[in-house]
Write a protein that holds these residues in place. Sequence first.
Motif, PDB file in Angstrom:
ATOM      1  N   GLN A 266     -24.096  18.900  -1.275  1.00 26.64           N
ATOM      2  CA  GLN A 266     -23.401  17.752  -1.849  1.00 26.64           C
ATOM      3  C   GLN A 266     -22.960  18.041  -3.278  1.00 26.64           C
ATOM      4  N   LYS A 267     -23.799  18.699  -4.053  1.00 27.49           N
ATOM      5  CA  LYS A 267     -23.463  19.027  -5.434  1.00 27.49           C
ATOM      6  C   LYS A 267     -22.230  19.922  -5.493  1.00 27.49           C
ATOM      7  N   THR A 268     -22.203  20.946  -4.656  1.00 29.35           N
ATOM      8  CA  THR A 268     -21.069  21.872  -4.618  1.00 29.35           C
ATOM      9  C   THR A 268     -19.792  21.157  -4.191  1.00 29.35           C
ATOM     10  N   GLU A 269     -19.896  20.365  -3.149  1.00 30.13           N
ATOM     11  CA  GLU A 269     -18.717  19.677  -2.627  1.00 30.13           C
ATOM     12  C   GLU A 269     -18.220  18.599  -3.598  1.00 30.13           C
ATOM     13  N   PHE A 270     -19.152  17.898  -4.245  1.00 29.73           N
ATOM     14  CA  PHE A 270     -18.730  16.879  -5.200  1.00 29.73           C
ATOM     15  C   PHE A 270     -18.009  17.509  -6.392  1.00 29.73           C
ATOM     16  N   GLU A 271     -18.526  18.610  -6.901  1.00 28.93           N
ATOM     17  CA  GLU A 271     -17.887  19.283  -8.033  1.00 28.93           C
ATOM     18  C   GLU A 271     -16.471  19.725  -7.674  1.00 28.93           C
ATOM     19  N   LYS A 272     -16.289  20.169  -6.454  1.00 25.39           N
ATOM     20  CA  LYS A 272     -14.953  20.554  -5.995  1.00 25.39           C
ATOM     21  C   LYS A 272     -14.037  19.332  -5.917  1.00 25.39           C
ATOM     22  N   LEU A 273     -14.586  18.251  -5.410  1.00 20.88           N
ATOM     23  CA  LEU A 273     -13.819  17.010  -5.281  1.00 20.88           C
ATOM     24  C   LEU A 273     -13.443  16.460  -6.662  1.00 20.88           C
ATOM     25  N   ALA A 274     -14.399  16.538  -7.592  1.00 16.28           N
ATOM     26  CA  ALA A 274     -14.189  15.992  -8.935  1.00 16.28           C
ATOM     27  C   ALA A 274     -13.158  16.779  -9.732  1.00 16.28           C
ATOM     28  N   ALA A 275     -12.890  18.008  -9.339  1.00 16.53           N
ATOM     29  CA  ALA A 275     -11.910  18.833 -10.049  1.00 16.53           C
ATOM     30  C   ALA A 275     -10.475  18.529  -9.614  1.00 16.53           C
ATOM     31  N   ARG A 276     -10.296  17.694  -8.622  1.00 19.33           N
ATOM     32  CA  ARG A 276      -8.964  17.406  -8.091  1.00 19.33           C
ATOM     33  C   ARG A 276      -8.286  16.263  -8.855  1.00 19.33           C
ATOM     34  N   SER A 277      -7.042  16.477  -9.218  1.00 14.68           N
ATOM     35  CA  SER A 277      -6.298  15.439  -9.943  1.00 14.68           C
ATOM     36  C   SER A 277      -5.785  14.352  -9.002  1.00 14.68           C
ATOM     37  N   ASN A 278      -5.791  14.608  -7.692  1.00 15.65           N
ATOM     38  CA  ASN A 278      -5.320  13.601  -6.736  1.00 15.65           C
ATOM     39  C   ASN A 278      -6.467  12.822  -6.103  1.00 15.65           C
ATOM     40  N   VAL A 279      -7.610  12.806  -6.789  1.00 15.73           N
ATOM     41  CA  VAL A 279      -8.748  11.984  -6.379  1.00 15.73           C
ATOM     42  C   VAL A 279      -9.173  11.132  -7.567  1.00 15.73           C
ATOM     43  N   ILE A 280      -9.308   9.834  -7.336  1.00 11.39           N
ATOM     44  CA  ILE A 280      -9.731   8.896  -8.382  1.00 11.39           C
ATOM     45  C   ILE A 280     -11.068   8.288  -7.973  1.00 11.39           C
ATOM     46  N   PHE A 281     -12.035   8.373  -8.867  1.00 12.23           N
ATOM     47  CA  PHE A 281     -13.368   7.808  -8.622  1.00 12.23           C
ATOM     48  C   PHE A 281     -13.602   6.543  -9.449  1.00 12.23           C
ATOM     49  N   SER A 282     -14.481   5.683  -8.942  1.00  7.98           N
ATOM     50  CA  SER A 282     -15.083   4.616  -9.750  1.00  7.98           C
ATOM     51  C   SER A 282     -16.490   4.404  -9.198  1.00  7.98           C
ATOM     52  N   PRO A 283     -17.422   3.895 -10.023  1.00  4.41           N
ATOM     53  CA  PRO A 283     -18.847   3.852  -9.639  1.00  4.41           C
ATOM     54  C   PRO A 283     -19.272   2.610  -8.857  1.00  4.41           C
ATOM     55  N   HIS A 284     -18.663   2.412  -7.680  1.00  4.50           N
ATOM     56  CA  HIS A 284     -19.001   1.286  -6.806  1.00  4.50           C
ATOM     57  C   HIS A 284     -18.875  -0.042  -7.556  1.00  4.50           C
ATOM     58  N   VAL A 285     -17.713  -0.220  -8.174  1.00  3.75           N
ATOM     59  CA  VAL A 285     -17.473  -1.422  -8.984  1.00  3.75           C
ATOM     60  C   VAL A 285     -16.296  -2.251  -8.484  1.00  3.75           C
TER      61      VAL A 285
END
Length: 310
Positions: A266-285
């Motif tokens: 999960q750590k490896t995959e999340f870091e890869k996901l977080a490096a993408r400019s076409n993915v936007i995250f928010s903390p369950h808000v």
Amino acid sequence: MKILIIDEMHPSIVEMLEMDGHQVTYSPKITRSEILEQVAAYDGLIIRSKTPMDRELLEKAINLKFIGRAGAGLDQIDLDYLVERRVKLFHAAKGNRDAVAEHAVGGLLALFNNIIKADGEVRKGIWDREGNRGHELMGKTVGIMGYGNMGKSFAKRLSGFGVKVLAYDKYKLEFGNELVQEVMWEKVKVEADILSIHVPLTPETRNFFTLDELESFAKPFWLINTARGEVISFATLNAALDRGILRGAVLDVMENEKFQKFSPEQKTEFEKLAARSNVIFSPHVAGWTFESYEKINKVLVKKIKKAFED
């Protein structure tokens, strides 16, 4: 009734319940072990998602008449045991449906127009107009999976954008109207340019979005998930983005929302996901606005009052 509140709530709920004659104990910092020791004395519990309502806890709640869930998700509650015990369950999806819908639209517009990327570049003195050319929502087909409170509210927010809205819900029929066309899941997969997920977490929906499922869509699409992260894994998201199956994603929820408890994969995959400019995250808000914080109280108290007014 004696009511124990075990999570942080807007303070208005105590006064609202007391005005209806209830005796309220507000203990947002209470631990699970303390709940187990005290719960037998209470007729009602008001919760968020900190403490699972499993059989071990519920068996201690010998006088329990109801649980009030300040939110929409019920995946941490032993629903079968509540039915067996005839304990009433109230949840407050109507209290945060507007917030979730607005957040989903906002995330989609930010993704389409490279808002996060462009903002970061301008702050660094980079003026790249062509690299931040966006997409218009007008003319797109938006698929909605799950047409409950959240899905319906999202469809309503889309009404002014000139989009075609298709909705699929396995457990609802005849909900189509001027805002949305009720369709089968296969039609969503054929036509959707955008898919917004609005389903609860159940054994049926957990990991529903496998790579095979995503590959069965007729064309690349953008994904919005403000529902539950466990419906799609980090690894699946990365694989779909790598292959061009997904054009981008808005993610308010994740398969694991505790960074310190990530598995190595999960750590490896999340870091890869977080490096993408076409993915936007928010903390369950998505449903976590100042307004919804208070609306949830009103919905819960109204349901409690109606259920026990006799």
